[in-house]
Write an enzyme that holds these catalytic residues in place. Sequence first.
Site, PDB file in Angstrom:
ATOM      1  N   LYS A  96       0.837  -1.175  -0.033  1.00  0.00           N
ATOM      2  CA  LYS A  96       0.132   0.005   0.029  1.00  0.00           C
ATOM      3  C   LYS A  96       0.765   1.193  -0.086  1.00  0.00           C
ATOM      4  CE  LYS A  96      -4.111   2.162   0.325  1.00  0.00           C
ATOM      5  NZ  LYS A  96      -3.487   2.657  -0.896  1.00  0.00           N
ATOM      6  N   LYS A 120       5.483   3.244   8.345  1.00  0.00           N
ATOM      7  CA  LYS A 120       4.513   4.056   8.583  1.00  0.00           C
ATOM      8  C   LYS A 120       2.991   3.282   8.464  1.00  0.00           C
ATOM      9  CE  LYS A 120       4.145   7.293   5.583  1.00  0.00           C
ATOM     10  NZ  LYS A 120       3.656   8.470   4.443  1.00  0.00           N
ATOM     11  N   LYS A 132       5.461   1.873  -3.163  1.00  0.00           N
ATOM     12  CA  LYS A 132       5.378   3.025  -3.807  1.00  0.00           C
ATOM     13  C   LYS A 132       5.377   3.083  -5.232  1.00  0.00           C
ATOM     14  CE  LYS A 132       4.964   7.341  -2.171  1.00  0.00           C
ATOM     15  NZ  LYS A 132       4.338   7.821  -0.778  1.00  0.00           N
ATOM     16  N   ASP A 172       0.027  10.850  -4.639  1.00  0.00           N
ATOM     17  CA  ASP A 172       1.157  10.941  -3.861  1.00  0.00           C
ATOM     18  C   ASP A 172       1.438  12.699  -4.846  1.00  0.00           C
ATOM     19  OD1 ASP A 172       3.537  10.825  -1.885  1.00  0.00           O
ATOM     20  OD2 ASP A 172       4.612  11.398  -3.424  1.00  0.00           O
ATOM     21  N   THR A 215      -4.352  13.470   5.227  1.00  0.00           N
ATOM     22  CA  THR A 215      -2.830  13.755   5.731  1.00  0.00           C
ATOM     23  C   THR A 215      -2.755  14.957   6.254  1.00  0.00           C
ATOM     24  OG1 THR A 215      -2.364  12.458   3.364  1.00  0.00           O
ATOM     25  CG2 THR A 215      -0.571  13.490   4.578  1.00  0.00           C
ATOM     26  N   ASN A 246      -1.882  19.275  -1.995  1.00  0.00           N
ATOM     27  CA  ASN A 246      -2.974  18.708  -1.186  1.00  0.00           C
ATOM     28  C   ASN A 246      -2.717  18.696   0.449  1.00  0.00           C
ATOM     29  OD1 ASN A 246      -5.404  16.834  -0.373  1.00  0.00           O
ATOM     30  ND2 ASN A 246      -3.907  15.449  -0.107  1.00  0.00           N
ATOM     31  N   SER A 385      -6.902   5.807   3.849  1.00  0.00           N
ATOM     32  CA  SER A 385      -6.879   4.946   2.559  1.00  0.00           C
ATOM     33  C   SER A 385      -7.254   3.640   3.194  1.00  0.00           C
ATOM     34  CB  SER A 385      -5.572   5.087   1.913  1.00  0.00           C
ATOM     35  OG  SER A 385      -5.324   5.754   1.070  1.00  0.00           O
TER      36      SER A 385
END
Length: 453
Positions: A96, A120, A132, A172, A215, A246, A385
């Site tokens: 993820k 994380k 990622k 991202d 976030t 964002n 998420s």
Amino acid sequence: MASVYDRQVDFDTFMEGVEKRNPGQDEFVQAVREVAADVFPFIEDKPEYHEAQILRRIAEPDRIVSFRVCWEDDDNNVRVERGWRVQNNNAIGPYKGGIRFHPTVNESVLKFLAFEQTFKNSLTGLPMGGGKGGSNFNPRGKSDNEVMRFCQSFMTELYRHIGPHTDVPAGDIGVGSREIGYLFGQYKRLTGRWEGVLTGKGCEYGGSAMRPEATGYGAVYFLRNMLTRSEHDVEGKTAVISGAGNVATHAAKKINALGGKVLTLSDSDGFVHDPDGIDQDKIAWVRELKNERRGRISEYVEEFTGATYHEGKRPWHVECDVAMPCATQNELEADEARALVDNGVMAVCEGANMPTTKNGVDVFHEADVLYAPGKAANAGGVAVSGLEMSQNAERVSWNREKLDDMLLDLMSDIHDKCVDRGAGSRGRVNYVKGANIAGFERVAGAMLAFGVM
Ligand code: NDP
Ligand code: 2IT
């Protein structure tokens, strides 16, 4: 002298091996070094972790897929970019992590991000492994149609490597709701399946309320938890924020909502300083500038009098109570950290991933500034998420209030874990150490259970 094959290698020997195996991948080596510096003392008296080579295995991605992405621009030129997905570790759940489109993307950057994401995601307590992906594609100046064609081509390669139980990407840098829409549409077209394969989706097609905000809001909740613990509050504090995307704009909104005052925002060209405060209306204007008109932060000073624009500069010399780096990695260096400390900064809370250099972090620690690393402070995004995945699996959607409450709880829980594992003398907390150890323990426990693989 210990060799890398000895069961109980020391930190220096371990890092020598990491450097040797990852030549020229500075960001990745930096991220591994920071985690290893805390994990080595922690596992000193735990031979089972050494024997199973747990950290060495987490620092070696499960796999990296790289592929060519061809697309046609509006003038019918054929363009060729490179795409990647780094699947770092799936011990505690499907891979993820976000997808980044930016010209600075390379394998080292994505490997560092996937490695960080592993810790994380573990901290959130939810079942998510670390991954990622991204491309060196530069969305700046591209038309909607060009972005659509690029996203469709990118997904035409990526779709065979992802799925709701294997790997669930999200956004991202450079990948927001527009890009997620194009990517999801192409996945659905290629597979014939509507399923929760991406998060950060639009609310019309399975996205979660609060995901765009999560976030930035989560990072401010973490900041508030840190301040509360030392008997302070966000109210009345001045905040210097970098970025204008964002994470930065949502962090700014929450700072305002809690009675703070936001002084700066930035992009890769420079920063704006508004001594009157960047209030909610001004933030709405910035969001429209960035998301609809795809403009630059320099335009702010044409709209709002009293503000100044500083070309080619970063905002860390502006006097403030709290600083929130929310743009990109290594955007806050030691001399800038020193300037913040000299100007009396009380807390630094990272919305971005690894925005402070190692020497910068040392400056904050030496000055006893409250300092929260991104892997703890910005985990609210991936946590929501995770909640989007739960909603998709159950075919339900929860409302904003419920999700905001869950986000508050998740951030408090992560804060508590950091305090528990990072407790030092005289009530001090090393949040870096706390996040690294708490994140490591869960992944390591799962890996030990699986045996050697
Ligand atoms: P956006 O694309 O929305 O915004 C990124 C912002 O950072 C833009 O203002 C951009 O300016 C600036 N920026 C990007 N690259 C650079 C650079 N090399 N130097 C200076 N400024 C730069 O991205 P997000 O807000 O989503 O992400 C920001 C950070 O937060 C990243 O580190 C990301 O990994 C992290 N993060 C994001 C999460 C999310 O949910 N979106 C979750 C957790 C962390 P410009 O327009 O000039 O490129
Ligand atoms: O860095 C990050 O945590 C993200 N970009 C969000 C990842 C996600 O899967 O929501």
